[in-house]
Design an enzyme around this catalytic site. Structure first.
Site, PDB file in Angstrom:
ATOM      1  N   LYS A   1     -40.195  80.559  23.772  1.00 30.45           N
ATOM      2  CA  LYS A   1     -40.068  79.978  24.949  1.00 30.45           C
ATOM      3  C   LYS A   1     -40.104  78.769  25.084  1.00 30.45           C
ATOM      4  O   LYS A   1     -40.969  78.007  24.506  1.00 30.45           O
ATOM      5  CB  LYS A   1     -40.688  81.131  25.932  1.00 30.45           C
TER       6      LYS A   1
ATOM      7  N   ASP B   1     -49.029  84.917  27.887  1.00 31.27           N
ATOM      8  CA  ASP B   1     -47.478  84.585  27.668  1.00 31.27           C
ATOM      9  C   ASP B   1     -46.739  85.984  27.218  1.00 31.27           C
ATOM     10  O   ASP B   1     -45.841  85.933  26.930  1.00 31.27           O
ATOM     11  CB  ASP B   1     -47.209  83.532  26.809  1.00 31.27           C
TER      12      ASP B   1
HETATM   13  O1  C5P Z   1     -53.997  84.108  27.917  1.00 29.96           O
HETATM   14  P1  C5P Z   1     -54.380  83.432  26.737  1.00 29.96           P
HETATM   15  O2  C5P Z   1     -55.066  84.143  25.934  1.00 29.96           O
HETATM   16  O3  C5P Z   1     -53.060  83.059  26.019  1.00 29.96           O
HETATM   17  O4  C5P Z   1     -54.742  82.058  27.081  1.00 29.96           O
HETATM   18  C1  C5P Z   1     -55.536  81.312  26.291  1.00 29.96           C
HETATM   19  C2  C5P Z   1     -56.272  80.081  26.839  1.00 29.96           C
HETATM   20  O5  C5P Z   1     -55.571  79.346  27.739  1.00 29.96           O
HETATM   21  C3  C5P Z   1     -57.202  80.758  27.892  1.00 29.96           C
HETATM   22  O6  C5P Z   1     -58.441  81.145  27.127  1.00 29.96           O
HETATM   23  C4  C5P Z   1     -57.561  79.735  28.839  1.00 29.96           C
HETATM   24  O7  C5P Z   1     -58.454  78.678  28.335  1.00 29.96           O
HETATM   25  C5  C5P Z   1     -56.174  78.760  28.801  1.00 29.96           C
HETATM   26  N1  C5P Z   1     -55.250  79.183  29.852  1.00 29.96           N
HETATM   27  C6  C5P Z   1     -55.655  79.034  31.288  1.00 29.96           C
HETATM   28  N2  C5P Z   1     -55.018  79.558  32.403  1.00 29.96           N
HETATM   29  C7  C5P Z   1     -53.669  80.325  31.940  1.00 29.96           C
HETATM   30  C8  C5P Z   1     -53.401  80.576  30.835  1.00 29.96           C
HETATM   31  C9  C5P Z   1     -54.331  80.214  29.744  1.00 29.96           C
HETATM   32  O8  C5P Z   1     -56.533  78.274  31.448  1.00 29.96           O
HETATM   33  N3  C5P Z   1     -53.041  80.774  33.042  1.00 29.96           N
END
Ligand code: C5P
Length: 297
Positions: free
Chosen positions: A10, A137
Site C-alpha cells: 500500500k 494496517d
Molecule cells: O498497529 P501496529 O502494530 O502496526 O502499530 C505499530 C506501532 O506504530 C505501534 O506500536 C505504535 O507505536 C505506532 N502506531 C501509532 N498509531 C497508529 C498506528 C501505529 O502510534 N495509529
C-alpha cells in the site's frame, strides 16, 4: 495440500495524524491505496508451525512467532480450537520496514490462506477482527482497493476510485521502525496543538475521478517530517523525483520508501529511470493501483 495467497503493498495518499492517545496509538485519517507490488504467502500442512522466506529482503524477515504471518495463523487456530500446524512460506517482494505494509500483507495473506486450507468458514467480519488485532494496517491488506482508515487506521471505509494511478517507489538503503517514527512525530509536536485528523474531501474526490493531477495537488503525509528527521538523506531522493518531473513526491507511510505519482505509465518509467540514475536510493520499482486485496491464487 497447499494454498497460496497474493497480497499487495500500500501507499498512503493521505496520512493525517492526531495527538498520541492514552494507549500510545494515534488517531488517524489514513487514505490507503493498494498498489501492484506483492508478497505471496503459501501455507502447507506440516507437523508444526514453521516459516521460511525468499526474496531480496528475506534476510531481514523474522522467522519466529513474532512474524505477523505466524501470529495470524496462531490467532485463527486458537479461535477454531486447532493447532497452527502449517509451513508458512513467504515469497517477499514488498520492501521490509519500508512503510508499504509488507509485514501486514503477510499477516493478512497467512490468515486468508490458513482459513482456506483449514476450511474454517470464518466470516469476512471475523477475519477483519483478527486482522485489526494483528495490526493497524492489516485489515487494509485484506480489503485492498482504496479505503479510508480511521481510529488507529483499522476502521475501514472503502473508497471509490475512477481510474488507475501510476507510481514509482524508491527503496532506501535501510529501514525505519514505525514506532520510532511515531515517537519522533510526538517529539517534533511537543508543545504544539495537534489538530484532529480529518480526511481531505478534495483528495477523496480526486481518487473518485481518477484524476492524477488533482490527486497530486492533495496528497499529504503528517509523518513525513518525522521520517525525514530520522533519515535526512530521503530529502535527496524526494528532490531527485521532483527534478524528474513527478507531479507528487512523498514518503510512503512511516517510510523510508518514497513514492512518486506520475501522470501515466510512460511518465512513471521516466521518473524511475531518473531515480535509478540519481544514486539516491537502493532500488526503484514502478507499480499502479488500485489493485484488489489478499486473493487466493
Ligand atoms: O498497529 P501496529 O502494530 O502496526 O502499530 C505499530 C506501532 O506504530 C505501534 O506500536 C505504535 O507505536 C505506532 N502506531 C501509532 N498509531 C497508529 C498506528 C501505529 O502510534 N495509529
Amino acid at each position: 495440500m497447499s494454498v497460496t495467497v497474493r497480497v499487495p503493498a500500500k501507499v498512503n495518499v493521505q496520512l493525517a495524524v492526531g495527538a498520541a492517545r492514552p494507549d500510545g496509538f494515534h488517531d488517524l485519517a489514513n487514505v490507503f491505496l493498494a498498489v501492484g507490488l506483492y508478497d505471496e504467502v503459501t501455507v502447507t500442512a506440516a507437523d508444526e508451525l514453521r516459516i521460511t522466506c525468499t526474496g531480496p529482503d528475506a534476510g531481514q524477515v523474522p522467522l519466529d512467532r513474532t512474524n505477523l504471518a505466524a501470529r495470524a495463523a496462531l490467532a485463527l487456530a486458537e479461535r477454531y480450537g486447532r493447532e497452527a500446524d502449517v509451513h508458512l512460506h513467504i515469497a517477499k517482494d514488498i520492501p521490509v520496514a519500508g512503510g508499504m505494509a509488507g509485514g501486514s500483507a503477510d499477516g493478512a495473506g497467512a490468515l486468508l490462506a490458513c482459513d482456506a486450507l483449514w476450511g474454517t468458514g470464518a466470516s469476512r467480519e471475523e477475519l477483519l477482527d483478527i486482522c485489526a488485532e494483528l495490526g493497524s494496517d492489516v485489515p487494509f491488506s485484506l480489503v485492498g482497493g482504496a479505503a479510508l482508515g480511521t481510529g488507529r487506521g483499522e476502521q475501514l471505509t472503502e473508497l471509490e476510485v475512477g481510474g488507475t494511478f501510476h507510481w514509482v517507489f524508491a527503496m532506501a538503503s535501510r529501514g525505519l521502525s514505525t514506532p520510532a517514527v511515531f515517537r519522533e512525530f510526538d517529539r517534533l509536536g511537543e508543545g504544539r496543538d495537534i489538530p484532529e485528523p480529518v480526511a481531505s474531501r478534495e483528495l477523496i474526490d480526486a481518487l473518485a475521478k481518477g484524476d492524477a493531477d488533482a490527486l497530486a495537488a492533495t496528497v499529504s503525509n503528517d509523518l513525513q517530517p518525522a521520517a525525514l528527521s530520522l533519515f535526512p538523506e530521503l530529502a535527496d531522493t524526494l528532490a531527485a523525483g521532483r527534478a524528474a518531473g513527478a507531479p507528487a513526491t512523498l514518503v510512503s507511510g512511516s517510510g523510508p520508501t518514497t513514492a512518486f505519482l506520475a501522470r501515466d505509465a510512460e511518465g512513471a518509467e521516466a521518473v524511475a529511470d531518473a531515480l535509478r540514475a540519481s544514486g539516491t536510493c537502493r532500488a526503484v520499482r514502478t507499480a499502479s493501483g488500485p489493485v484488489p486485496g489478499a486473493t487466493v491464487i
